[in-house]
Design a protein around this motif. Sequence first.
Motif, PDB file in Angstrom:
ATOM      1  N   PHE A  14      34.503 113.025  56.115  1.00 27.96           N
ATOM      2  CA  PHE A  14      33.710 111.980  56.765  1.00 27.96           C
ATOM      3  C   PHE A  14      34.623 110.952  57.425  1.00 27.96           C
ATOM      4  O   PHE A  14      34.376 110.501  58.553  1.00 27.96           O
ATOM      5  N   SER A  15      35.691 110.579  56.737  1.00 30.24           N
ATOM      6  CA  SER A  15      36.632 109.600  57.284  1.00 30.24           C
ATOM      7  C   SER A  15      37.346 110.150  58.514  1.00 30.24           C
ATOM      8  O   SER A  15      37.487 109.450  59.530  1.00 30.24           O
ATOM      9  N   VAL A  16      37.788 111.393  58.434  1.00 29.13           N
ATOM     10  CA  VAL A  16      38.478 112.001  59.572  1.00 29.13           C
ATOM     11  C   VAL A  16      37.546 112.095  60.771  1.00 29.13           C
ATOM     12  O   VAL A  16      37.924 111.774  61.904  1.00 29.13           O
ATOM     13  N   GLY A  88      30.175 100.733  53.499  1.00 33.83           N
ATOM     14  CA  GLY A  88      29.118 101.700  53.242  1.00 33.83           C
ATOM     15  C   GLY A  88      29.574 102.853  52.368  1.00 33.83           C
ATOM     16  O   GLY A  88      30.228 102.675  51.342  1.00 33.83           O
ATOM     17  N   ALA A  89      29.250 104.064  52.797  1.00 30.21           N
ATOM     18  CA  ALA A  89      29.578 105.259  52.025  1.00 30.21           C
ATOM     19  C   ALA A  89      31.078 105.475  51.902  1.00 30.21           C
ATOM     20  O   ALA A  89      31.536 106.123  50.958  1.00 30.21           O
ATOM     21  N   PHE A 162      24.404 105.647  57.232  1.00 36.18           N
ATOM     22  CA  PHE A 162      23.063 105.497  56.656  1.00 36.18           C
ATOM     23  C   PHE A 162      22.577 106.829  56.083  1.00 36.18           C
ATOM     24  O   PHE A 162      22.029 106.882  54.973  1.00 36.18           O
ATOM     25  N   CYS A 163      22.782 107.900  56.830  1.00 35.50           N
ATOM     26  CA  CYS A 163      22.370 109.225  56.359  1.00 35.50           C
ATOM     27  C   CYS A 163      23.146 109.627  55.109  1.00 35.50           C
ATOM     28  O   CYS A 163      22.579 110.197  54.162  1.00 35.50           O
ATOM     29  N   MET A 164      24.437 109.325  55.087  1.00 33.05           N
ATOM     30  CA  MET A 164      25.265 109.673  53.933  1.00 33.05           C
ATOM     31  C   MET A 164      24.805 108.920  52.686  1.00 33.05           C
ATOM     32  O   MET A 164      24.698 109.497  51.594  1.00 33.05           O
ATOM     33  N   LEU A 165      24.516 107.641  52.828  1.00 29.95           N
ATOM     34  CA  LEU A 165      24.026 106.857  51.692  1.00 29.95           C
ATOM     35  C   LEU A 165      22.697 107.407  51.183  1.00 29.95           C
ATOM     36  O   LEU A 165      22.427 107.403  49.976  1.00 29.95           O
ATOM     37  N   SER A 166      21.869 107.888  52.094  1.00 29.20           N
ATOM     38  CA  SER A 166      20.584 108.471  51.703  1.00 29.20           C
ATOM     39  C   SER A 166      20.788 109.754  50.905  1.00 29.20           C
ATOM     40  O   SER A 166      20.085 110.006  49.920  1.00 29.20           O
ATOM     41  N   LEU A 167      21.747 110.563  51.322  1.00 26.64           N
ATOM     42  CA  LEU A 167      22.013 111.827  50.633  1.00 26.64           C
ATOM     43  C   LEU A 167      22.664 111.611  49.273  1.00 26.64           C
ATOM     44  O   LEU A 167      22.459 112.400  48.341  1.00 26.64           O
ATOM     45  N   MET A 168      23.432 110.539  49.129  1.00 29.01           N
ATOM     46  CA  MET A 168      24.164 110.291  47.891  1.00 29.01           C
ATOM     47  C   MET A 168      23.277 109.740  46.779  1.00 29.01           C
ATOM     48  O   MET A 168      23.531 109.980  45.595  1.00 29.01           O
TER      49      MET A 168
END
Length: 216
Positions: A14-16, A88-89, A162-168
């Motif tokens: 995700f960072s890359v 965020g994530a 936002f999507c990543m936080l939702s999935l986590m």
Amino acid sequence: MTNKLGFWLVWILFSVYAFVFAPPDRPETLDLIKKLIAGEWQETNGYIVAIFNLMGVFPCVYACILASDGRGQKVPAWIFSGLSFFLGAFALLPYFALREPNPSFEGKTNWNIKLLDSRFTGLTLSAIALYFLVYGFSSGNWGDFLQQWQTSRFIHVMSLDFCMLSLMFPWLLSDDMERRGMTDDRFFSFIALIPLVGALIYLCLRSPLKADEKMA
């Protein structure tokens, strides 16, 4: 161990992607951020306004979970929780990789745990989120948002964050429910899949921490 490695891998990828492969920065990004913070939203797409502000609600939601989940962890959850308001994530994924399963709560609840554990906090966050959801859907321009998502790193990465936080979020649900003696998790496991809204419903309806788990 597999889960831990998985979270580290997701964090790295995700960072890359965010800093190497996402669309480039735009010259007006800093001015846009200043306007979003100052509440000068008249000339800004409603969807961007909504996501920006909901990205402030989401860290609060996680703080409500990490307040008790962090008790007994080897790493201080509050550091990751605090950084998530800015990153965020990107800040929370390392915590997910480092944390241990924590289905029990030991010790007494202090004032910040009581505040973050209260139903009032969940309702307050829900009201704020509802306002910005309505604002976004009522004044947003989907075509313009999609165009900016494809050309602006800030908007692109913020949306993916936002999507990543939702999935986590569902990953923390089982332990939090067990700390509260909530045995039937089918309903909450389902609604937790609804981005942000499901997490807020859970905060509003979850049981208090079990009394016998508050004792030292």
